[in-house]
Design an enzyme around this catalytic site. Structure first.
Site, mmCIF file in Angstrom:
data_model
loop_
_atom_site.group_PDB
_atom_site.id
_atom_site.type_symbol
_atom_site.label_atom_id
_atom_site.label_comp_id
_atom_site.label_asym_id
_atom_site.label_seq_id
_atom_site.Cartn_x
_atom_site.Cartn_y
_atom_site.Cartn_z
ATOM 1 N N ASP A 1 0.723 -1.194 0.218
ATOM 2 C CA ASP A 1 0.050 -0.073 -0.034
ATOM 3 C C ASP A 1 0.904 1.423 0.120
ATOM 4 O O ASP A 1 0.402 2.345 0.246
ATOM 5 C CB ASP A 1 -1.194 0.006 0.999
ATOM 6 C CG ASP A 1 -1.766 -1.205 1.515
ATOM 7 O OD1 ASP A 1 -2.474 -1.312 0.449
ATOM 8 O OD2 ASP A 1 -1.470 -2.214 1.852
ATOM 9 N N LYS B 1 -15.554 -1.897 -0.332
ATOM 10 C CA LYS B 1 -14.770 -2.355 -1.485
ATOM 11 C C LYS B 1 -15.916 -2.716 -2.608
ATOM 12 O O LYS B 1 -16.476 -3.864 -2.651
ATOM 13 C CB LYS B 1 -14.007 -3.628 -1.253
ATOM 14 C CG LYS B 1 -13.087 -3.019 -0.153
ATOM 15 C CD LYS B 1 -12.113 -4.288 0.500
ATOM 16 C CE LYS B 1 -10.984 -3.931 1.450
ATOM 17 N NZ LYS B 1 -10.225 -4.992 1.790
HETATM 18 P P1 PGA Z 1 -6.838 -5.982 0.360
HETATM 19 O O1 PGA Z 1 -6.402 -4.775 1.147
HETATM 20 O O2 PGA Z 1 -7.335 -5.366 -1.080
HETATM 21 O O3 PGA Z 1 -5.801 -6.818 0.390
HETATM 22 O O4 PGA Z 1 -8.207 -6.540 1.030
HETATM 23 C C1 PGA Z 1 -7.371 -3.427 1.082
HETATM 24 C C2 PGA Z 1 -7.292 -3.113 2.754
HETATM 25 O O5 PGA Z 1 -8.112 -3.487 3.326
HETATM 26 O O6 PGA Z 1 -6.297 -2.352 3.074
#
Ligand code: PGA
Length: 432
Positions: free
Chosen positions: A207, A341
């Site tokens: 990230d 998401k």
């Molecule tokens: P992920 O992480 O896309 O690997 O689920 C995103 C997050 O929740 O930071």
């Protein structure tokens, strides 16, 4: 009207295949892509992957591309792109499986987002405004960014068990200043890590957060506090963590040393130990939000912790952006914020419904990117249009992250004096 839908396979920020869509109208072409990974086991599925498994580590999406170019395109040709609900219904009618196993939630989402962009162009209004109309509100709220500054968990090769430490510039006067504060703190943090652990500790995780080889959560929080202090933002920046505890839940316990080669055995914690640890962190640090503090199916302890009301408790894997799971969590008070998401949901219409569901319960809403993401910045417009109050899009570096933050800077500029930054109201902002 929509004249053609064409998909292609592109790569996401982890080098994994993702679906991109060009939606043609009689006036222009509108492009969208959706991040690859869908929900954890039990949620919506990822794009249909190729039956022929030799390419791209069996993750190629040429089969999903064929489905979009074929039956999805046929179903949408002739429709008015401003009619988002009808378009999304037509897409859903092609994949009636509960977990969207026939096309995949993220492949469907790419089509739905492209249609939404076409709808805003057809209406000649900015995308966030079109989304606000779809929500049924006239919202102009710029979200507080939850900016990742340290990575751990499965998103980095260090020993830190939790996935992310984030900073929330709630004391900024506007979004532009929030990003300035975020960027300055991030760069001071780099200097501090360099000074303390050496240059090879300044590598970053998935990230974009730094991933020094620390193993303790408090060590990570202390580094961030030192960076906030050096940047001069004491009191104006709060902290958040994403524990992503599902990744290190073993049986009913939590292995805080799950990535350590040598295990001391001291850090294998029960859920009640974890509650005690979180309570301590909330009293010692300006920690205002904890995401996924327990395993995705540990409803009991998530409720127990939420009920203490020490901080915002964000349901990620727990909810999977699934209306049924959200309903249960609202009824049982298992958490008090949603990690939205959109690629776990499947269409723009359904994503908006899920946001409304959370807002109606007076929850916080964190519109979230994915750790393997593309350069599409739709979630920024979604966060403004739905007046979510919070957005999570990684660090102030890496293309797939900054494309979201930069879009928010543009939106704020365009809104001028009408642009209201959520700031201290980050948990409670509502669209007017
Ligand atoms: P992920 O992480 O896309 O690997 O689920 C995103 C997050 O929740 O930071």
């Amino acid at each position: 009207v929509i004249t053609r839908v064409c998909a292609r396979q592109i790569l996401d920020s982890r080098g994994a295949p993702a679906v991109e869509v060009d939606l043609h109208t009689n006036k222009a072409v509108h492009r969208a892509s959706a991040a690859g990974p869908g929900a954890p086991e039990g949620g919506a599925v990822d794009a249909v992957r190729d039956a022929e498994k030799r390419r791209l580590l069996a993750r190629a999406v040429a089969d999903a591309v064929l489905l979009i170019n074929g039956k999805v395109s046929e179903a949408l040709v002739g429709m008015d792109p401003q009619q988002q609900a009808q378009i999304d219904q037509a897409i859903m009618d092609l994949d009636k499986a509960h977990h969207k196993t026939e096309i995949g939630a993220n492949a469907m989402l790419a089509v739905s987002i492209a249609a939404c962009k076409a709808g805003s162009a057809e209406k000649e209004v900015p995308l966030y405004k079109h989304i606000a109309d779809l929500v049924g509100k006239s919202a102009t709220t710029l979200p507080v960014p939850a900016i990742t500054v340290i990575n751990g968990g499965t998103h980095a090769g260090n020993s830190l068990p939790i996935q992310e430490i984030m900073i929330l510039p709630v004391g900024a006067k506007n979004f532009e200043e929030a990003m300035q504060m975020g960027s300055e703190t991030y760069n001071h943090l780099k200097d501090i890590i360099w000074e303390k652990y050496g240059s090879d500790s300044c590598n970053i995780g998935d990230d974009g957060g730094f991933a020094p080889n620390i193993s303790s959560i408090t060590e990570g929080l202390d580094l961030v506090i030192a960076a906030i202090d050096r940047a001069g933002f004491n009191g104006r920046i709060k902290l958040a963590i994403d524990v992503a505890a599902t990744d290190f839940c073993v049986g009913k316990k939590y292995d805080l040393e799950f990535k350590s080669a040598k295990k001391s055995g001291q850090n294998f914690k029960t859920a009640d130990d974890m509650i005690e640890m979180y309570s301590h962190l909330c009293s010692e640090y300006p920690l205002v939000s904890i995401e996924q503090p327990f395993d995705k199916d540990d409803w009991e302890h998530s409720k127990k912790f939420t009920t203490l009301e020490l901080c915002q408790v964000v349901g990620d894997d727990l909810l999977m952006s699934d209306p049924e799971r959200i309903k249960r969590a609202v009824n049982e008070y298992t958490c008090d914020a949603l990690a939205l998401k959109a690629n776990q949901v499947g269409t723009v219409t359904e994503a908006i419904e899920v946001v409304k569901q959370a807002k109606d319960a007076h929850w916080g809403v964190v519109v979230s990117y994915r750790s393997g993401d593309t350069e599409d910045s739709f979630i920024s417009d979604l966060a403004v249009g739905a007046a979510a109050g919070q957005i999570k899009a990684g660090a102030p570096c890496r293309g797939e992250c900054i494309t979201k933050y930069n879009q928010l800077l543009r939106i704020e500029e365009e809104l001028g004096s009408e642009g209201v930054y959520a700031g201290e109201n980050w948990r409670t902002t509502t669209a007017s």
